[in-house]
Write a protein that holds these residues in place. Structure first.
Motif, short mmCIF file in Angstrom:
data_model
loop_
_atom_site.label_atom_id
_atom_site.label_comp_id
_atom_site.label_asym_id
_atom_site.label_seq_id
_atom_site.Cartn_x
_atom_site.Cartn_y
_atom_site.Cartn_z
N LYS A 81 57.49 -63.08 -67.99
CA LYS A 81 57.26 -61.68 -68.33
C LYS A 81 56.43 -61.01 -67.24
O LYS A 81 55.84 -61.67 -66.38
CB LYS A 81 56.53 -61.57 -69.67
N GLY A 83 53.46 -59.41 -65.09
CA GLY A 83 52.06 -59.80 -64.99
C GLY A 83 51.15 -58.72 -65.55
O GLY A 83 51.59 -57.68 -66.03
N GLU A 84 49.87 -58.99 -65.46
CA GLU A 84 48.89 -58.04 -65.98
C GLU A 84 48.91 -56.75 -65.16
O GLU A 84 49.16 -56.76 -63.96
CB GLU A 84 47.49 -58.65 -65.93
N VAL A 85 48.64 -55.65 -65.85
CA VAL A 85 48.60 -54.34 -65.19
C VAL A 85 47.16 -54.07 -64.77
O VAL A 85 46.25 -54.13 -65.60
CB VAL A 85 49.09 -53.23 -66.14
N PRO A 86 46.92 -53.79 -63.48
CA PRO A 86 45.55 -53.53 -63.04
C PRO A 86 44.99 -52.27 -63.70
O PRO A 86 45.72 -51.33 -63.99
CB PRO A 86 45.69 -53.34 -61.52
N ASP A 87 43.70 -52.27 -63.95
CA ASP A 87 43.04 -51.12 -64.56
C ASP A 87 41.67 -50.96 -63.90
O ASP A 87 40.63 -51.33 -64.46
CB ASP A 87 42.91 -51.33 -66.07
N ASP A 94 44.30 -48.84 -58.63
CA ASP A 94 45.37 -49.57 -59.31
C ASP A 94 46.54 -49.85 -58.36
O ASP A 94 47.10 -50.94 -58.37
CB ASP A 94 45.88 -48.78 -60.52
N THR A 101 49.39 -57.88 -54.88
CA THR A 101 50.17 -58.92 -55.55
C THR A 101 51.49 -59.19 -54.83
O THR A 101 52.18 -60.16 -55.16
CB THR A 101 50.48 -58.53 -57.01
N ARG A 138 60.84 -55.07 -64.70
CA ARG A 138 59.52 -55.66 -64.92
C ARG A 138 58.46 -54.99 -64.07
O ARG A 138 57.38 -54.65 -64.53
CB ARG A 138 59.57 -57.16 -64.63
N ARG A 142 55.09 -52.10 -65.17
CA ARG A 142 53.69 -52.11 -64.71
C ARG A 142 53.33 -50.81 -64.00
O ARG A 142 52.27 -50.24 -64.24
CB ARG A 142 53.48 -53.31 -63.79
N GLN A 145 52.90 -47.90 -66.46
CA GLN A 145 51.62 -47.94 -67.17
C GLN A 145 50.49 -47.42 -66.29
O GLN A 145 49.60 -46.70 -66.76
CB GLN A 145 51.32 -49.36 -67.65
#
Length: 205
Positions: A81, A83-87, A94, A101, A138, A142, A145
């Motif tokens: 799935k 990866g994490e979304v930077p915040d 971001d 990455t 995918r 990200r 978001q």
């Protein structure tokens, strides 16, 4: 094995398809297909090669998939799935985090898979669909978001076409991959994010 013999083997395996199968073998077969796809491309990929890499028989593969195309589609569909979304608290931060990455092993492997599939995409709509969903989709989730958070913070104007923004980076990354034959690295990604996407995102409507 000639084409007729291979066809007979596939037909024999198809007669057994649907019976109880050892699910633990599925992952090994998918992984072997993906590794070979990244290494030698779709056109040179064969069921024989997958069987050899996975230390399995061709019958084992044909009991699960009707052929190369179905195996590849299933293998790509089973990828991890997003990866994490930077915040980081800012759009620039971001985007810079996402650019970094691009040098990760997962992202570079994905790029190799796309390159390996290029010749088949023009003639196989199912492969095109899975590429859109698994790679472009995918990464797009990200990025979307990130952009939606920036809209909420007031960094991106309300009404900006986020779908268009999301499509910019993958389009340029694939162009770079095809034209130069090189995997886009973090430096390329940072340049696109900072010099193109960020100004487009924050520009007044």
């Amino acid at each position: 094995m000639d084409g007729a013999a291979a066809s007979q083997e596939a037909q024999a395996a198809a007669a057994h398809r649907g019976r109880h199968l050892d699910a633990s073998r599925d992952a090994a077969l998918r992984d072997a297909a993906l590794e070979l796809l990244a290494e030698i491309g779709y056109d040179r990929l064969t069921i024989d090669a997958v069987a050899t890499r996975a230390k399995a028989s061709k019958m084992t593969i044909y009991r699960r998939w009707s052929g190369k195309a179905e195996l590849v589609v299933d293998a790509i569909s089973s990828l991890r799935k997003p990866g994490e979304v930077p915040d980081t608290g800012s759009l620039r931060g971001d985007l810079e985090a996402m650019a970094k990455t691009s040098d990760s092993p997962d992202v570079r492997f994905d790029a190799q898979l796309v390159l390996g599939l290029v010749t088949a995409l023009a003639r196989d709509p199912e492969l095109r669909q899975v590429i859109r969903e698994q790679f472009l989709g995918r990464g797009g989730i990200r990025l979307r978001q990130v952009f939606e958070r920036a809209v909420a913070r007031g960094e991106i104007p309300q009404g900006r076409n986020l779908d268009l923004l999301v499509s910019v980076f993958p389009a340029l990354a694939i162009h770079h991959l095809l034209i130069f034959g090189e995997l886009p690295d973090a430096s390329f990604a940072a340049q696109v994010m900072n010099d193109l996407i960020l100004p487009l995102a924050v520009a007044p409507l």
